[in-house]
Motif scaffolding. Structure first.
Motif, PDB file in Angstrom:
ATOM      1  N   GLY A  42      22.850  31.061  43.008  1.00  0.00           N
ATOM      2  CA  GLY A  42      23.611  31.680  41.924  1.00  0.00           C
ATOM      3  C   GLY A  42      24.686  32.642  42.394  1.00  0.00           C
ATOM      4  O   GLY A  42      25.414  33.216  41.584  1.00  0.00           O
ATOM      5  N   LYS A  43      24.812  32.851  43.696  1.00  0.00           N
ATOM      6  CA  LYS A  43      25.813  33.767  44.252  1.00  0.00           C
ATOM      7  C   LYS A  43      26.866  32.982  45.025  1.00  0.00           C
ATOM      8  O   LYS A  43      26.603  31.917  45.572  1.00  0.00           O
ATOM      9  CB  LYS A  43      25.172  34.785  45.198  1.00  0.00           C
ATOM     10  CG  LYS A  43      24.164  35.692  44.540  1.00  0.00           C
ATOM     11  CD  LYS A  43      24.839  36.710  43.672  1.00  0.00           C
ATOM     12  CE  LYS A  43      23.823  37.675  43.077  1.00  0.00           C
ATOM     13  NZ  LYS A  43      24.450  38.606  42.166  1.00  0.00           N
ATOM     14  N   LYS A  44      28.066  33.546  45.053  1.00  0.00           N
ATOM     15  CA  LYS A  44      29.136  32.939  45.832  1.00  0.00           C
ATOM     16  C   LYS A  44      29.803  34.004  46.693  1.00  0.00           C
ATOM     17  O   LYS A  44      29.756  35.196  46.383  1.00  0.00           O
ATOM     18  CB  LYS A  44      30.172  32.271  44.932  1.00  0.00           C
ATOM     19  CG  LYS A  44      30.972  33.224  44.071  1.00  0.00           C
ATOM     20  CD  LYS A  44      31.971  32.479  43.187  1.00  0.00           C
ATOM     21  CE  LYS A  44      32.661  33.430  42.223  1.00  0.00           C
ATOM     22  NZ  LYS A  44      33.559  32.723  41.314  1.00  0.00           N
ATOM     23  N   ALA A  45      30.412  33.555  47.776  1.00  0.00           N
ATOM     24  CA  ALA A  45      31.207  34.412  48.642  1.00  0.00           C
ATOM     25  C   ALA A  45      32.665  34.027  48.425  1.00  0.00           C
ATOM     26  O   ALA A  45      32.989  32.858  48.219  1.00  0.00           O
ATOM     27  CB  ALA A  45      30.823  34.213  50.092  1.00  0.00           C
ATOM     28  N   MET A  46      33.526  35.034  48.451  1.00  0.00           N
ATOM     29  CA  MET A  46      34.953  34.784  48.279  1.00  0.00           C
ATOM     30  C   MET A  46      35.713  35.618  49.313  1.00  0.00           C
ATOM     31  O   MET A  46      35.377  36.780  49.554  1.00  0.00           O
ATOM     32  CB  MET A  46      35.385  35.172  46.867  1.00  0.00           C
ATOM     33  CG  MET A  46      36.852  34.946  46.594  1.00  0.00           C
ATOM     34  SD  MET A  46      37.308  35.406  44.893  1.00  0.00           S
ATOM     35  CE  MET A  46      36.835  33.906  44.061  1.00  0.00           C
ATOM     36  N   MET A  47      36.704  35.000  49.935  1.00  0.00           N
ATOM     37  CA  MET A  47      37.577  35.687  50.864  1.00  0.00           C
ATOM     38  C   MET A  47      38.992  35.598  50.318  1.00  0.00           C
ATOM     39  O   MET A  47      39.446  34.520  49.934  1.00  0.00           O
ATOM     40  CB  MET A  47      37.510  35.038  52.248  1.00  0.00           C
ATOM     41  CG  MET A  47      38.276  35.794  53.307  1.00  0.00           C
ATOM     42  SD  MET A  47      38.374  34.958  54.923  1.00  0.00           S
ATOM     43  CE  MET A  47      36.727  34.350  55.155  1.00  0.00           C
ATOM     44  N   LEU A  48      39.676  36.746  50.249  1.00  0.00           N
ATOM     45  CA  LEU A  48      41.036  36.754  49.718  1.00  0.00           C
ATOM     46  C   LEU A  48      41.874  37.806  50.413  1.00  0.00           C
ATOM     47  O   LEU A  48      41.339  38.700  51.066  1.00  0.00           O
ATOM     48  CB  LEU A  48      41.019  36.973  48.205  1.00  0.00           C
ATOM     49  CG  LEU A  48      40.201  38.136  47.644  1.00  0.00           C
ATOM     50  CD1 LEU A  48      41.069  39.339  47.405  1.00  0.00           C
ATOM     51  CD2 LEU A  48      39.564  37.696  46.347  1.00  0.00           C
ATOM     52  N   THR A  49      43.176  37.663  50.277  1.00  0.00           N
ATOM     53  CA  THR A  49      44.092  38.692  50.766  1.00  0.00           C
ATOM     54  C   THR A  49      44.781  39.320  49.574  1.00  0.00           C
ATOM     55  O   THR A  49      44.965  38.682  48.530  1.00  0.00           O
ATOM     56  CB  THR A  49      45.155  38.128  51.733  1.00  0.00           C
ATOM     57  OG1 THR A  49      45.863  37.067  51.100  1.00  0.00           O
ATOM     58  CG2 THR A  49      44.515  37.645  53.030  1.00  0.00           C
ATOM     59  N   VAL A  50      45.135  40.592  49.741  1.00  0.00           N
ATOM     60  CA  VAL A  50      45.873  41.331  48.719  1.00  0.00           C
ATOM     61  C   VAL A  50      47.093  41.924  49.406  1.00  0.00           C
ATOM     62  O   VAL A  50      46.961  42.693  50.358  1.00  0.00           O
ATOM     63  CB  VAL A  50      45.023  42.455  48.088  1.00  0.00           C
ATOM     64  CG1 VAL A  50      45.807  43.183  47.006  1.00  0.00           C
ATOM     65  CG2 VAL A  50      43.712  41.907  47.535  1.00  0.00           C
ATOM     66  N   ASP A  51      48.277  41.526  48.939  1.00  0.00           N
ATOM     67  CA  ASP A  51      49.531  42.030  49.487  1.00  0.00           C
ATOM     68  C   ASP A  51      50.140  43.043  48.528  1.00  0.00           C
ATOM     69  O   ASP A  51      50.293  42.754  47.335  1.00  0.00           O
ATOM     70  CB  ASP A  51      50.527  40.884  49.674  1.00  0.00           C
ATOM     71  CG  ASP A  51      50.140  39.960  50.800  1.00  0.00           C
ATOM     72  OD1 ASP A  51      50.444  40.307  51.955  1.00  0.00           O
ATOM     73  OD2 ASP A  51      49.531  38.903  50.535  1.00  0.00           O
ATOM     74  N   TYR A  52      50.476  44.213  49.056  1.00  0.00           N
ATOM     75  CA  TYR A  52      51.134  45.260  48.276  1.00  0.00           C
ATOM     76  C   TYR A  52      52.552  45.460  48.793  1.00  0.00           C
ATOM     77  O   TYR A  52      52.754  45.646  50.001  1.00  0.00           O
ATOM     78  CB  TYR A  52      50.408  46.594  48.424  1.00  0.00           C
ATOM     79  CG  TYR A  52      49.059  46.671  47.756  1.00  0.00           C
ATOM     80  CD1 TYR A  52      48.958  46.974  46.402  1.00  0.00           C
ATOM     81  CD2 TYR A  52      47.887  46.480  48.474  1.00  0.00           C
ATOM     82  CE1 TYR A  52      47.723  47.081  45.785  1.00  0.00           C
ATOM     83  CE2 TYR A  52      46.646  46.582  47.864  1.00  0.00           C
ATOM     84  CZ  TYR A  52      46.579  46.887  46.526  1.00  0.00           C
ATOM     85  OH  TYR A  52      45.354  46.985  45.917  1.00  0.00           O
ATOM     86  N   ALA A  53      53.511  45.457  47.903  1.00  0.00           N
ATOM     87  CA  ALA A  53      54.875  45.831  48.253  1.00  0.00           C
ATOM     88  C   ALA A  53      54.892  47.349  48.460  1.00  0.00           C
ATOM     89  O   ALA A  53      53.958  48.045  48.048  1.00  0.00           O
ATOM     90  CB  ALA A  53      55.828  45.429  47.128  1.00  0.00           C
ATOM     91  N   PRO A  54      55.938  47.881  49.067  1.00  0.00           N
ATOM     92  CA  PRO A  54      56.014  49.335  49.236  1.00  0.00           C
ATOM     93  C   PRO A  54      55.815  50.063  47.895  1.00  0.00           C
ATOM     94  O   PRO A  54      56.410  49.697  46.880  1.00  0.00           O
ATOM     95  CB  PRO A  54      57.437  49.550  49.769  1.00  0.00           C
ATOM     96  CG  PRO A  54      57.725  48.281  50.512  1.00  0.00           C
ATOM     97  CD  PRO A  54      57.083  47.200  49.679  1.00  0.00           C
ATOM     98  N   GLY A  55      54.928  51.063  47.901  1.00  0.00           N
ATOM     99  CA  GLY A  55      54.677  51.876  46.714  1.00  0.00           C
ATOM    100  C   GLY A  55      53.848  51.216  45.627  1.00  0.00           C
ATOM    101  O   GLY A  55      53.555  51.838  44.607  1.00  0.00           O
ATOM    102  N   GLN A  56      53.445  49.991  45.799  1.00  0.00           N
ATOM    103  CA  GLN A  56      52.726  49.240  44.764  1.00  0.00           C
ATOM    104  C   GLN A  56      51.252  49.636  44.701  1.00  0.00           C
ATOM    105  O   GLN A  56      50.668  50.033  45.698  1.00  0.00           O
ATOM    106  CB  GLN A  56      52.852  47.750  45.064  1.00  0.00           C
ATOM    107  CG  GLN A  56      52.769  46.852  43.882  1.00  0.00           C
ATOM    108  CD  GLN A  56      53.172  45.430  44.269  1.00  0.00           C
ATOM    109  OE1 GLN A  56      52.786  44.924  45.306  1.00  0.00           O
ATOM    110  NE2 GLN A  56      53.943  44.802  43.410  1.00  0.00           N
ATOM    111  N   SER A  57      50.664  49.496  43.507  1.00  0.00           N
ATOM    112  CA  SER A  57      49.245  49.815  43.344  1.00  0.00           C
ATOM    113  C   SER A  57      48.588  48.835  42.388  1.00  0.00           C
ATOM    114  O   SER A  57      49.256  48.143  41.629  1.00  0.00           O
ATOM    115  CB  SER A  57      49.079  51.244  42.823  1.00  0.00           C
ATOM    116  OG  SER A  57      49.651  51.370  41.544  1.00  0.00           O
TER     117      SER A  57
END
Length: 134
Positions: A42-57
């Motif tokens: 019932g569980k899953k693993a996920m791998m992802l990337t998060v890209d932030y531009a300058p000053g982004q949140s």
């Protein structure tokens, strides 16, 4: 072959399939892989990337699952409810317990981009991110 097909199919999903809200976030999220766990039914693993531009949140949010983040590039300021805000530089990492309220997640630089690698473990139908109402 199935894994390659899954990764290719996930990369085509619109961001609204990953997030539990209508509006797409300002940061760029890329799912690298998602896999059901045989040793944790019932569980899953996920791998992802998060890209932030300058000053982004990111918007204030919580994760239903457990998250571990590693800064690949730049610096990220992160704050989980009840803890101080900490700025992590490339090569540094942190852990967020399931259900944690992530109040701050932002690029610490106004001039340079930043990038995270995130590994999550969650229930099969749980959302990666749920916006906080306040």
């Amino acid at each position: 072959m199935k894994a390659l097909y899954l990764i290719a199919a996930l990369s085509l999903l619109p961001i609204t399939h990953i997030y539990a809200h209508e509006a797409a976030p300002s940061e760029k999220v890329n799912v690298l892989q998602e896999q059901m766990l045989k040793n944790a039914p019932g569980k899953k693993a996920m791998m992802l990337t998060v890209d932030y531009a300058p000053g982004q949140s990111s918007i204030a949010h919580k994760h239903e699952g457990t998250a571990m983040a590693y800064v690949l590039e730049g610096a990220i300021t992160s704050q989980v409810k009840g803890e101080p805000a900490i700025t992590y530089k490339a090569g540094e990492f942190w852990y967020e317990a399931a259900g944690s309220e992530h109040l701050v997640s932002k690029n610490a630089s106004a001039t340079e981009p930043a990038k995270l690698l995130v590994f999550m473990v969650m229930g099969k139908d749980e959302a990666v991110l749920i916006p906080l109402k306040n």
